[in-house]
Motif scaffolding. Sequence first.
Motif, PDB file in Angstrom:
ATOM      1  N   LEU A   1       0.815  -1.218   0.000  1.00 25.86           N
ATOM      2  CA  LEU A   1       0.000   0.000   0.000  1.00 25.86           C
ATOM      3  C   LEU A   1       0.846   1.264   0.000  1.00 25.86           C
ATOM      4  O   LEU A   1       0.465   2.265  -0.619  1.00 25.86           O
ATOM      5  N   CYS A   2       1.968   1.262   0.713  1.00 26.39           N
ATOM      6  CA  CYS A   2       2.798   2.457   0.881  1.00 26.39           C
ATOM      7  C   CYS A   2       4.195   2.194   0.333  1.00 26.39           C
ATOM      8  O   CYS A   2       4.760   1.119   0.534  1.00 26.39           O
ATOM      9  N   LYS A   3       4.773   3.196  -0.338  1.00 24.13           N
ATOM     10  CA  LYS A   3       6.102   3.031  -0.933  1.00 24.13           C
ATOM     11  C   LYS A   3       6.931   4.286  -0.726  1.00 24.13           C
ATOM     12  O   LYS A   3       6.467   5.403  -0.976  1.00 24.13           O
ATOM     13  N   ALA A   4       8.166   4.084  -0.274  1.00 16.80           N
ATOM     14  CA  ALA A   4       9.115   5.197  -0.173  1.00 16.80           C
ATOM     15  C   ALA A   4       9.596   5.573  -1.565  1.00 16.80           C
ATOM     16  O   ALA A   4       9.883   4.704  -2.392  1.00 16.80           O
ATOM     17  N   ILE A   5       9.682   6.872  -1.824  1.00 15.75           N
ATOM     18  CA  ILE A   5      10.096   7.406  -3.120  1.00 15.75           C
ATOM     19  C   ILE A   5      11.210   8.425  -2.897  1.00 15.75           C
ATOM     20  O   ILE A   5      11.120   9.254  -1.996  1.00 15.75           O
ATOM     21  N   THR A   6      12.231   8.358  -3.730  1.00 20.15           N
ATOM     22  CA  THR A   6      13.229   9.430  -3.767  1.00 20.15           C
ATOM     23  C   THR A   6      13.165  10.058  -5.151  1.00 20.15           C
ATOM     24  O   THR A   6      13.571   9.437  -6.136  1.00 20.15           O
ATOM     25  N   ALA A   7      12.619  11.254  -5.215  1.00 15.11           N
ATOM     26  CA  ALA A   7      12.451  11.943  -6.499  1.00 15.11           C
ATOM     27  C   ALA A   7      13.755  12.602  -6.939  1.00 15.11           C
ATOM     28  O   ALA A   7      14.625  12.906  -6.123  1.00 15.11           O
ATOM     29  N   LYS A   8      13.881  12.800  -8.239  1.00 14.94           N
ATOM     30  CA  LYS A   8      14.984  13.608  -8.758  1.00 14.94           C
ATOM     31  C   LYS A   8      14.630  15.070  -8.516  1.00 14.94           C
ATOM     32  O   LYS A   8      13.549  15.527  -8.887  1.00 14.94           O
ATOM     33  N   GLN A   9      15.517  15.805  -7.877  1.00 13.83           N
ATOM     34  CA  GLN A   9      15.202  17.179  -7.499  1.00 13.83           C
ATOM     35  C   GLN A   9      14.923  18.036  -8.724  1.00 13.83           C
ATOM     36  O   GLN A   9      15.620  17.949  -9.744  1.00 13.83           O
ATOM     37  N   SER A  10      13.902  18.841  -8.629  1.00 11.15           N
ATOM     38  CA  SER A  10      13.482  19.703  -9.738  1.00 11.15           C
ATOM     39  C   SER A  10      12.770  20.918  -9.163  1.00 11.15           C
ATOM     40  O   SER A  10      12.578  21.034  -7.950  1.00 11.15           O
TER      41      SER A  10
ATOM     42  N   MET B   1       6.807   9.665   0.871  1.00 12.40           N
ATOM     43  CA  MET B   1       6.050   8.430   1.019  1.00 12.40           C
ATOM     44  C   MET B   1       4.793   8.583   0.176  1.00 12.40           C
ATOM     45  O   MET B   1       4.179   9.662   0.153  1.00 12.40           O
ATOM     46  N   THR B   2       4.401   7.513  -0.502  1.00 10.02           N
ATOM     47  CA  THR B   2       3.224   7.595  -1.358  1.00 10.02           C
ATOM     48  C   THR B   2       2.412   6.310  -1.279  1.00 10.02           C
ATOM     49  O   THR B   2       2.957   5.230  -1.005  1.00 10.02           O
ATOM     50  N   LEU B   3       1.121   6.430  -1.500  1.00 13.98           N
ATOM     51  CA  LEU B   3       0.333   5.245  -1.777  1.00 13.98           C
ATOM     52  C   LEU B   3       0.794   4.661  -3.103  1.00 13.98           C
ATOM     53  O   LEU B   3       1.179   5.391  -4.020  1.00 13.98           O
ATOM     54  N   THR B   4       0.748   3.356  -3.229  1.00 17.12           N
ATOM     55  CA  THR B   4       1.089   2.706  -4.494  1.00 17.12           C
ATOM     56  C   THR B   4      -0.092   2.796  -5.452  1.00 17.12           C
ATOM     57  O   THR B   4      -1.225   3.118  -5.060  1.00 17.12           O
ATOM     58  N   LEU B   5       0.185   2.482  -6.714  1.00 14.29           N
ATOM     59  CA  LEU B   5      -0.897   2.441  -7.698  1.00 14.29           C
ATOM     60  C   LEU B   5      -1.935   1.404  -7.298  1.00 14.29           C
ATOM     61  O   LEU B   5      -3.141   1.658  -7.403  1.00 14.29           O
TER      62      LEU B   5
END
Length: 236
Positions: free
Chosen positions: A160-169, A179-183
Amino acid sequence: MVEEKFFADRERLTQALTSECAQLLQSGIKANGQATFLVSGGSTPEPVYRALSKRPLPWQQINVALVDERWVEPGESGSNQTFISNSLLQNDAAQAPFLGMKNAAENPAAGEEACERDYRELPAPYDICILGMGNDGHTASFFPYAEGLDEALDSESEQLCKAITAKQSAVTGAHTERMTLTLSAILQAKEIKLLITGEDKLKVYRQALLGDDEQEMPVRSILKQGLKPVTVYWAP
């Protein structure tokens, strides 16, 4: 499976979506004794949240939970928990049970297990999921080419939950750890509402519909999943 509801102005969009959300939440409570409302941050849904907060719904029976979160403490700049507290969880809606994502872990990867455990307690299927979209084609915290994105977009995952590391923009700013809900979690919602405003985002949305690369524009994972209908709300 995408339905478009386009409005002449944002006030009419707000009125329509507020009424629809209120009706869906009431229907969920009537059917199951409670409802679950998944909410995203951002200035676009804020008028809807503020209007909903004044609706005399049985808010004690409506579970409000975040779609995604920056890994910052409540009260700090960028906290979706604080944003929802200040916009939706006011007036009548102040009584609603709320589930945030930020926990005591040092980073989202370390906090993933605890977040997952908490979200497993939410009544599902969820009644409504409100999503936004950025000019980079992200939705939730599904950011283009982010670390963890492949796993987050696995529609067959049980996570249900997934850690995300975005590319800075310019869109992410300094807060790349999320942290995000998964698809697969989002697809447990009975109603998925994608809310966008302005001509620039309309162009991004149109571009997303034309292609298939979900890494390039992760909002495509929502628009093209073919499993659940998505309603897109837009106003200038």
